[in-house]
Write a protein that holds these residues in place. Structure first.
Motif, short mmCIF file in Angstrom:
data_model
loop_
_atom_site.label_atom_id
_atom_site.label_comp_id
_atom_site.label_asym_id
_atom_site.label_seq_id
_atom_site.Cartn_x
_atom_site.Cartn_y
_atom_site.Cartn_z
N UNK A 86 0.65 -1.20 0.13
CA UNK A 86 0.12 -0.14 -0.01
C UNK A 86 0.88 1.28 -0.02
N UNK A 87 0.44 2.12 -0.81
CA UNK A 87 1.13 3.51 -0.78
C UNK A 87 0.36 4.82 -0.88
N UNK A 88 0.50 5.62 -0.16
CA UNK A 88 -0.23 6.94 -0.22
C UNK A 88 -0.33 7.57 -1.54
N UNK A 89 0.72 7.59 -2.34
CA UNK A 89 0.90 8.20 -3.63
C UNK A 89 1.27 7.12 -4.59
N UNK A 90 1.04 7.45 -5.84
CA UNK A 90 1.91 6.65 -6.90
C UNK A 90 3.14 6.61 -6.68
N UNK A 91 3.87 7.74 -6.50
CA UNK A 91 5.09 8.02 -6.28
C UNK A 91 5.76 7.31 -4.95
N UNK A 92 4.92 6.59 -4.20
CA UNK A 92 5.37 5.87 -3.16
C UNK A 92 5.52 4.22 -3.45
N UNK A 93 5.55 3.91 -4.66
CA UNK A 93 5.71 2.48 -5.23
C UNK A 93 7.18 2.74 -5.93
N UNK A 94 7.85 1.74 -5.69
CA UNK A 94 9.38 1.78 -6.43
C UNK A 94 9.86 0.33 -6.70
N UNK A 95 10.27 0.40 -7.99
CA UNK A 95 11.05 -0.90 -8.49
C UNK A 95 12.57 -0.92 -7.73
N UNK A 96 13.14 -1.85 -7.40
CA UNK A 96 14.29 -1.87 -6.69
C UNK A 96 14.88 -3.48 -7.19
N UNK A 97 16.32 -3.52 -6.86
CA UNK A 97 16.98 -4.52 -7.07
C UNK A 97 17.19 -5.50 -5.75
N UNK A 98 16.87 -6.62 -5.56
CA UNK A 98 17.19 -7.42 -4.34
C UNK A 98 18.62 -7.35 -4.09
N UNK A 99 19.49 -7.48 -5.12
CA UNK A 99 20.97 -7.57 -4.85
C UNK A 99 21.74 -6.62 -5.90
N UNK A 100 22.64 -5.95 -5.60
CA UNK A 100 23.28 -4.96 -6.42
C UNK A 100 23.83 -5.59 -7.71
N UNK A 101 24.22 -6.87 -7.61
CA UNK A 101 24.72 -7.41 -9.10
C UNK A 101 23.79 -7.91 -10.08
N UNK A 102 22.68 -8.08 -9.40
CA UNK A 102 21.50 -8.76 -10.46
C UNK A 102 20.56 -7.47 -10.77
N UNK A 103 20.92 -6.48 -11.70
CA UNK A 103 20.23 -5.19 -11.89
C UNK A 103 19.11 -5.58 -12.75
N UNK A 104 18.99 -6.78 -13.42
CA UNK A 104 17.88 -6.87 -14.37
C UNK A 104 16.90 -7.39 -13.35
N UNK A 105 16.80 -8.04 -12.27
CA UNK A 105 15.88 -8.81 -11.45
C UNK A 105 15.26 -7.39 -10.62
N UNK A 106 14.52 -6.60 -11.21
CA UNK A 106 13.67 -5.71 -10.48
C UNK A 106 12.35 -5.89 -10.01
N UNK A 107 11.90 -5.90 -8.66
CA UNK A 107 10.68 -6.01 -8.08
C UNK A 107 10.06 -4.64 -7.83
N UNK A 108 8.81 -4.76 -7.30
CA UNK A 108 8.11 -3.75 -6.71
C UNK A 108 7.71 -3.61 -5.39
N UNK A 109 7.96 -2.54 -4.47
CA UNK A 109 7.72 -2.50 -3.34
C UNK A 109 7.18 -1.01 -2.96
#
Length: 687
Positions: A86-109
């Motif tokens: 849940x996020x208050x604003x649309x800009x409270x949702x982020x994609x991110x990498x679980x690990x710094x070496x795997x930059x293609x594996x992006x998930x959203x939180x």
């Protein structure tokens, strides 16, 4: 971008003032403009239509080059009807990498979950702006419907002016009712023959307002007097829909509230005992703090940072006790207001006549309280000076310190939506200005700190105002802020609202199961919340509207076993609009409809009949007054839960059988519903 915390975060028209009644809320359009700047893609404007999705995740959370692997994020903000994101604003949702070496594996939180992980794992310095942004996020809040009492009073004013409604002929209003209800004293709310003119009205002659507010279970009417001169309760298809209420004799039937879920009954008893206890032990209510400062204009400092002063706690007598139950209400049915005829049910728009106390909450005028408190404090100060005190400072018990809090500017860096971690290690000043974006400007907030003792002032001269009562009348401040002002005459003790009445065919148990399911849902699925949620496997956030209509009770006829004639039970629900036509919805709308059933699955329920006819669309937001509703505000709701199933029931059945057969059936049904989303809503659905 607006930073007003009270504004609705949904992308819709908002009424700011009467001078700028149709100003568009810029937040959503601002989000689209930002995406165009980031990605070079024009998603269009905020007007509904087209096939392109516009609620997209545009931000990425930067990671430290040697940061730890994110295996699991801590909990963040959620609501009772959202998913875990849940996020208050649309800009409270982020994609991110679980690990710094795997930059293609992006998930959203969400910012609340990511910031909590960063604090626990020492990455706060690397994403400073994102952490500041996360700290500005407000927790979720329920978005209540527009004040139904205000809407009713505005309708009453139109009725008094003769602009709407037709008075029922007195010979019909005085006629004896065909019911075995006990006679009531003249002051009882439903003594229609003693209502003030022009009431009572001919049913369905005044375009009654739609009830969109929740009614607590303990205030659902215990007895329902159903006015059915056209014999609709037999659940047969009406022969003639062009009918005149005054051309037939009224026929009434007594129904009783039929709540079967034990937890609901326990909650009703608990809520009523709480109200009785609070009423019995009522104490003065603290409504605010008032500051009184010395006049330092003669000191030569026009803007002092600290002055002598006092702080007073303002208390008032407790408000009138709320009702603990509603013994009776009346329901009016007409074939002219048929909603739909299905294989299992008949559905009608109905007029529901309820005591006004159900809709009203007493309130007290803060402006009047402030004026009364100022007078009491001023009289105390004058009395102190009249006692030959050496100076005014002897009157003051403390000091008032004037402070300012500065919130820094919030920015974030981007490089055409693809981060270069080496660049982000530089200072923000070194990054090219085209790659920096300001989310919120620097702000300064002024506040007061008080040190010293605090006295109490008890004010009894300002009464509580009950919008459902004509006595006492509203003060001038309430009258000015009200939609209709002060009514010129007293309205009747009851008010009519529009709801949906669902009737069941003989021998069909779908509606009875549906009523039980609505009780088990409680109020959480019919609540509207601020913000957005992400319901996987969808990739984009959707608004946190309600999932289901509001449940207003399930009623069965008293002594129906004594008659060979069939009388259908009645399920009362909120009117949520008309069935969708998927080909006329844009991509965002279809994702919002898909999210309804996915959120239901997240909370371990299946719907059981996921078809366009069971997804309703309403034009206009529930928080807006009727004249201010916009056709661009599309709201969606699931209906028809006669086949809905709960995972907990399957698990309990398997436990008694010592296998997992029913849980497998439930999971297969959930899988089938998820698989049907793309076909039912006619869009490419991610799997």
């Amino acid at each position: 971008m607006s930073s007003n915390r009270e504004q609705d975060p949904f992308e819709r028209s908002r009424v700011k003032t009467f001078d700028k009644m149709f100003d568009k809320d810029l937040e959503y359009q601002w989000h689209l403009d930002l995406y165009k700047k980031l990605c070079g893609t024009d998603l269009g404007d905020a007007t509904p239509g087209g096939g392109r999705n516009r609620r997209v995740v545009v931000r990425r959370w930067p990671r430290a080059p040697n940061g730890a692997v994110i295996r699991e994020l801590p909990p963040g903000y959620t609501t009772p009807s959202s998913t875990h994101l849940w996020g208050e604003r649309l800009l409270d949702f982020f994609s991110f990498s679980r690990g710094t070496d795997d930059r293609l594996n992006h998930v959203v939180s969400t910012s609340s979950r990511l910031s909590a992980w960063m604090k626990a794992n020492g990455e706060t310095e690397y994403a400073k702006d994102e952490m500041i942004w996360a700290n500005t996020e407000e927790p979720p809040r329920v978005r209540p419907a527009a004040d139904i009492m205000e809407i009713i009073n505005a309708k009453d004013l139109l009725i008094m002016m003769g602009s709407c409604g037709v008075s029922l002929p007195r010979e019909l209003a005085d006629a004896d009712e065909d019911t075995d209800a006990d006679p009531k004293p003249a002051a009882y709310p439903f003594d229609y023959k003693n209502y003030p003119d022009p009431w009572p009205l001919v049913p369905f002659s005044s375009n009654t307002p739609t009830l969109e507010s929740q009614i607590p279970f303990h205030l659902l009417p215990e007895t329902l007097i159903v006015h059915d001169p056209f014999r609709l309760l037999h659940a047969r298809t009406p022969r003639d829909k062009d009918v005149d209420w005054t051309s037939v004799d009224d026929v009434t039937h007594k129904y009783k509230l039929d709540l079967t879920v034990d937890s609901i009954k326990e909650n009703i008893a608990l809520e009523r005992s709480k109200i009785e206890e609070i009423t019995k032990n009522a104490t003065p209510v603290t409504v605010g703090i008032s500051f009184y400062r010395s006049d330092e204009r003669d000191s030569g400092d026009s803007n002092p940072t600290s002055v002598p002063g006092n702080a007073y706690k303002i208390t008032v007598p407790p408000p009138p006790p709320p009702p603990i139950s509603v013994p009776e209400a009346h329901l009016f049915l007409s074939p002219a207001h048929t909603v739909g005829i299905g294989n299992h049910s008949r559905v009608y728009h109905a007029e529901w006549d309820l005591p006004r106390s159900v809709f009203s909450k007493p309130k007290i005028c803060n402006t009047c309280l402030e004026e009364a408190a100022r007078k009491i404090i001023s009289d105390k100060a004058d009395s102190t000076l009249d006692d030959n005190s050496p100076g005014p400072n002897n009157f003051f018990n403390g000091s008032l310190d004037f402070r300012e809090a500065r919130t820094p500017k919030i920015t974030f860096a981007y490089t055409k939506f693809s981060f270069k971690y080496a660049d982000l290690e530089k200072s923000r000043e070194q990054i090219h200005e085209d790659h920096m974006h300001t989310l919120e400007d620097e702000k300064t907030t002024s506040y007061i700190e008080y040190s010293g003792s605090m006295d109490a002032i008890h004010i009894t001269t300002v009464p509580w105002y009950d919008p459902a009562s004509s006595s006492p009348p509203p003060c001038s401040h309430f009258a000015q802020s009200s939609v209709c002002g002060s009514l010129p005459e007293s309205p009747p003790p009851t008010a009519q609202v529009s709801v949906v009445a669902k009737l069941s065919l003989r021998g069909d148990n779908h509606m009875k199961r549906e009523a039980v399911n609505y009780q088990r849902f409680g109020m959480q699925f019919s609540q509207h919340w601020t913000g957005y949620t992400l319901a996987t496997p969808l990739h984009d956030p959707t608004p946190m509207g309600a999932i289901t209509p509001v449940f207003y009770g399930y009623y069965s006829k008293e002594d129906s076993s004594d008659s060979d004639q069939y009388f259908s039970p009645i399920l009362l629900l909120e009117d949520c609009g008309t069935p969708i036509e998927p080909d006329k919805l844009d991509f965002d709308d279809r994702q919002e409809c898909a999210a309804l059933v996915l959120r239901l699955h997240f909370h371990r329920w299946t719907q059981g009949s996921f078809w366009p006819r069971n997804i309703l669309m309403q034009l206009g937001d529930h928080a807006d007054f009727p004249l201010m509703k916009s056709a661009n505000d599309r709201r969606f709701r699931l209906i028809d839960f006669g086949r809905a199933k709960c995972l907990m029931d399957a698990q309990e059945a398997d436990y008694s059988r010592n296998d997992n057969l029913y849980q497998k059936y439930w999971d297969d049904e959930r899988f089938d519903e998820k698989s049907a989303i793309g076909r039912v809503l006619e869009f490419h659905y991610p799997t």
